[in-house]
Design a protein around this motif. Structure first.
Motif, PDB file in Angstrom:
ATOM      1  N   UNK A 128      50.765  48.341  16.014  1.00 47.11           N
ATOM      2  CA  UNK A 128      49.347  48.682  16.053  1.00 47.11           C
ATOM      3  C   UNK A 128      48.846  48.926  14.636  1.00 47.11           C
ATOM      4  N   UNK A 129      47.534  48.853  14.452  1.00 49.47           N
ATOM      5  CA  UNK A 129      46.957  49.008  13.127  1.00 49.47           C
ATOM      6  C   UNK A 129      47.184  50.377  12.528  1.00 49.47           C
ATOM      7  N   UNK A 130      47.133  51.431  13.339  1.00 50.73           N
ATOM      8  CA  UNK A 130      47.281  52.783  12.811  1.00 50.73           C
ATOM      9  C   UNK A 130      48.702  53.039  12.322  1.00 50.73           C
ATOM     10  N   UNK A 131      49.700  52.628  13.104  1.00 47.98           N
ATOM     11  CA  UNK A 131      51.077  52.807  12.641  1.00 47.98           C
ATOM     12  C   UNK A 131      51.356  51.957  11.404  1.00 47.98           C
ATOM     13  N   UNK A 132      50.768  50.774  11.341  1.00 47.43           N
ATOM     14  CA  UNK A 132      50.953  49.919  10.164  1.00 47.43           C
ATOM     15  C   UNK A 132      50.365  50.573   8.927  1.00 47.43           C
ATOM     16  N   UNK A 133      49.178  51.163   9.055  1.00 51.97           N
ATOM     17  CA  UNK A 133      48.563  51.860   7.922  1.00 51.97           C
ATOM     18  C   UNK A 133      49.423  53.037   7.480  1.00 51.97           C
ATOM     19  N   UNK A 134      49.930  53.794   8.432  1.00 51.64           N
ATOM     20  CA  UNK A 134      50.810  54.919   8.097  1.00 51.64           C
ATOM     21  C   UNK A 134      52.062  54.421   7.394  1.00 51.64           C
ATOM     22  N   UNK A 135      52.593  53.288   7.836  1.00 49.92           N
ATOM     23  CA  UNK A 135      53.767  52.706   7.204  1.00 49.92           C
ATOM     24  C   UNK A 135      53.500  52.367   5.743  1.00 49.92           C
ATOM     25  N   UNK A 136      52.321  51.819   5.457  1.00 45.75           N
ATOM     26  CA  UNK A 136      51.955  51.472   4.077  1.00 45.75           C
ATOM     27  C   UNK A 136      51.862  52.728   3.215  1.00 45.75           C
ATOM     28  N   UNK A 137      51.273  53.792   3.752  1.00 43.93           N
ATOM     29  CA  UNK A 137      51.151  55.052   3.007  1.00 43.93           C
ATOM     30  C   UNK A 137      52.533  55.614   2.670  1.00 43.93           C
ATOM     31  N   UNK A 138      53.474  55.497   3.592  1.00 44.22           N
ATOM     32  CA  UNK A 138      54.813  56.049   3.396  1.00 44.22           C
ATOM     33  C   UNK A 138      55.636  55.275   2.377  1.00 44.22           C
ATOM     34  N   UNK A 139      55.129  54.137   1.907  1.00 51.18           N
ATOM     35  CA  UNK A 139      55.806  53.382   0.852  1.00 51.18           C
ATOM     36  C   UNK A 139      55.918  54.222  -0.419  1.00 51.18           C
ATOM     37  N   UNK A 140      54.892  55.021  -0.720  1.00 45.40           N
ATOM     38  CA  UNK A 140      54.854  55.756  -1.992  1.00 45.40           C
ATOM     39  C   UNK A 140      56.018  56.742  -2.126  1.00 45.40           C
ATOM     40  N   UNK A 141      56.202  57.690  -1.186  1.00 45.86           N
ATOM     41  CA  UNK A 141      57.361  58.588  -1.339  1.00 45.86           C
ATOM     42  C   UNK A 141      58.689  57.861  -1.251  1.00 45.86           C
ATOM     43  N   UNK A 142      58.732  56.778  -0.468  1.00 45.61           N
ATOM     44  CA  UNK A 142      59.983  56.039  -0.325  1.00 45.61           C
ATOM     45  C   UNK A 142      60.404  55.407  -1.649  1.00 45.61           C
ATOM     46  N   UNK A 143      59.480  54.734  -2.336  1.00 48.17           N
ATOM     47  CA  UNK A 143      59.802  54.080  -3.600  1.00 48.17           C
ATOM     48  C   UNK A 143      60.227  55.096  -4.656  1.00 48.17           C
ATOM     49  N   UNK A 144      59.556  56.237  -4.704  1.00 52.48           N
ATOM     50  CA  UNK A 144      59.933  57.280  -5.660  1.00 52.48           C
ATOM     51  C   UNK A 144      61.359  57.770  -5.392  1.00 52.48           C
ATOM     52  N   UNK A 145      61.698  57.949  -4.124  1.00 51.75           N
ATOM     53  CA  UNK A 145      63.034  58.422  -3.771  1.00 51.75           C
ATOM     54  C   UNK A 145      64.096  57.359  -4.043  1.00 51.75           C
ATOM     55  N   UNK A 146      63.788  56.088  -3.792  1.00 56.30           N
ATOM     56  CA  UNK A 146      64.727  55.007  -4.098  1.00 56.30           C
ATOM     57  C   UNK A 146      65.020  54.977  -5.596  1.00 56.30           C
ATOM     58  N   UNK A 147      64.000  55.096  -6.407  1.00 53.45           N
ATOM     59  CA  UNK A 147      64.177  55.118  -7.864  1.00 53.45           C
ATOM     60  C   UNK A 147      65.100  56.253  -8.279  1.00 53.45           C
ATOM     61  N   UNK A 148      64.922  57.424  -7.690  1.00 50.58           N
ATOM     62  CA  UNK A 148      65.781  58.566  -8.018  1.00 50.58           C
ATOM     63  C   UNK A 148      67.221  58.299  -7.593  1.00 50.58           C
ATOM     64  N   UNK A 149      67.410  57.707  -6.424  1.00 43.01           N
ATOM     65  CA  UNK A 149      68.751  57.386  -5.955  1.00 43.01           C
ATOM     66  C   UNK A 149      69.445  56.370  -6.838  1.00 43.01           C
ATOM     67  N   UNK A 150      68.709  55.391  -7.329  1.00 41.27           N
ATOM     68  CA  UNK A 150      69.279  54.387  -8.224  1.00 41.27           C
ATOM     69  C   UNK A 150      69.743  55.004  -9.531  1.00 41.27           C
ATOM     70  N   UNK A 151      68.998  55.972 -10.033  1.00 34.11           N
ATOM     71  CA  UNK A 151      69.376  56.660 -11.265  1.00 34.11           C
ATOM     72  C   UNK A 151      70.727  57.351 -11.096  1.00 34.11           C
ATOM     73  N   UNK A 152      70.928  57.984  -9.959  1.00 35.97           N
ATOM     74  CA  UNK A 152      72.197  58.650  -9.686  1.00 35.97           C
ATOM     75  C   UNK A 152      73.316  57.630  -9.525  1.00 35.97           C
ATOM     76  N   UNK A 153      73.042  56.504  -8.845  1.00 33.36           N
ATOM     77  CA  UNK A 153      74.061  55.484  -8.584  1.00 33.36           C
ATOM     78  C   UNK A 153      74.649  54.914  -9.869  1.00 33.36           C
ATOM     79  N   UNK A 154      73.850  54.783 -10.905  1.00 30.63           N
ATOM     80  CA  UNK A 154      74.322  54.204 -12.171  1.00 30.63           C
ATOM     81  C   UNK A 154      75.399  55.049 -12.835  1.00 30.63           C
ATOM     82  N   UNK A 155      75.531  56.298 -12.421  1.00 30.59           N
ATOM     83  CA  UNK A 155      76.523  57.185 -13.012  1.00 30.59           C
ATOM     84  C   UNK A 155      77.839  57.191 -12.236  1.00 30.59           C
TER      85      UNK A 155
END
Length: 256
Positions: free
Chosen positions: A198-225
């Motif tokens: 549905x359109x509303x869940x899709x919009x919510x999914x797009x909004x949740x991209x922001x915290x997800x990408x920030x957390x992935x970046x942090x996880x990658x930083x740890x993985x390199x060590x």
């Protein structure tokens, strides 16, 4: 979920926290975002809406992981039978999802994860010889596709196969990204065809991209060590933890 804009503050906080946790694990070991995101969000919004919420964060993080590792051509040439099989039957899993008791797929998936991770953490070495790589890949790809459509998690047995053919860490991370990327696209198409998007869940999914990408970046930083040997044990530990996480969730959903 009626979209983050119309959700309660508590649900918004839960959603952001869930995707921060899922994104960090994804950045650290290369997988786990759908499994953790679905496991946490299904409790609040139901499995079908939770699968829609995961789509955009999963798509964009897997696009990042699958295309930017430097081994794209070599991996596609080697893995195309496995990847094709995993995508082709995903719709069958989604069809089963609409008819299976809620929680059954999570329970089976969790048991498989635990059964795989425990012996390998104990020192058992699982390898697939080169002569069996293609037929085994096709067979496991078909199983992975059904499980992906059924649960929204692309890990079993795909990650197990990619580990067993001996991919080094950087190639393993990118190969998982490719598997998850193609599976996410196929899952989105499959969910749409069954009228579950549905359109509303899709919009919510797009909004949740922001915290997800920030957390992935942090996880990658740890993985390199982390060293390659430690990374492989970390992957197995993550599979075990996800399995132990899914089993009680599956049981809880079945008895509701």
């Amino acid at each position: 979920m009626t979209g983050l804009a119309n959700a309660s503050p508590e649900l918004i906080l839960v959603s952001i926290t869930a995707f921060l946790v899922a994104g960090f694990v994804k950045g650290l070991v290369g997988f786990g975002l759908p499994t953790i995101g679905l496991g946490l969000m299904t409790v609040f919004v139901g499995v079908e809406k939770a699968m829609v919420l995961v789509l955009w964060p999963a798509f964009l993080t897997n696009l990042w992981q699958g295309l930017l590792g430097g081994h794209l051509r070599a991996l596609l040439q080697r893995l195309w039978p496995f990847l094709s099989a995993a995508v082709l039957v995903l719709g069958a899993g989604t069809l089963v999802l609409t008819r299976l008791p809620v929680g059954a797929a999570d329970l089976v998936l969790g048991i498989l994860m635990v059964a795989y991770a425990v012996p390998l953490l104990a020192g058992v070495v699982l390898t697939i010889p080169a002569r069996l790589e293609v037929p085994t890949g096709v067979g496991l790809g078909l199983v992975n596709g059904v499980f992906s459509g059924l649960t929204g998690s692309y890990t079993v047995p795909g990650v197990m196969y990619l580990q067993a053919i001996g991919l080094p860490r950087d190639q393993l991370i990118q190969a998982m990204g490719l598997l998850f990327l193609f599976s996410t696209v196929a899952l989105g198409i499959s969910l749409g065809s069954f009228g579950l998007v549905s359109g509303r869940e899709t919009l919510a999914s797009i909004v949740l991209v922001i915290p997800t990408l920030l957390a992935v970046w942090a996880g990658q930083k740890v993985r390199k060590k982390v060293s390659e040997a430690a990374f492989r044990r970390l992957v197995l530990a993550a599979i075990l933890a996800l399995g132990l996480y899914l089993i009680p969730i599956g049981v809880w959903r079945l008895v509701q």
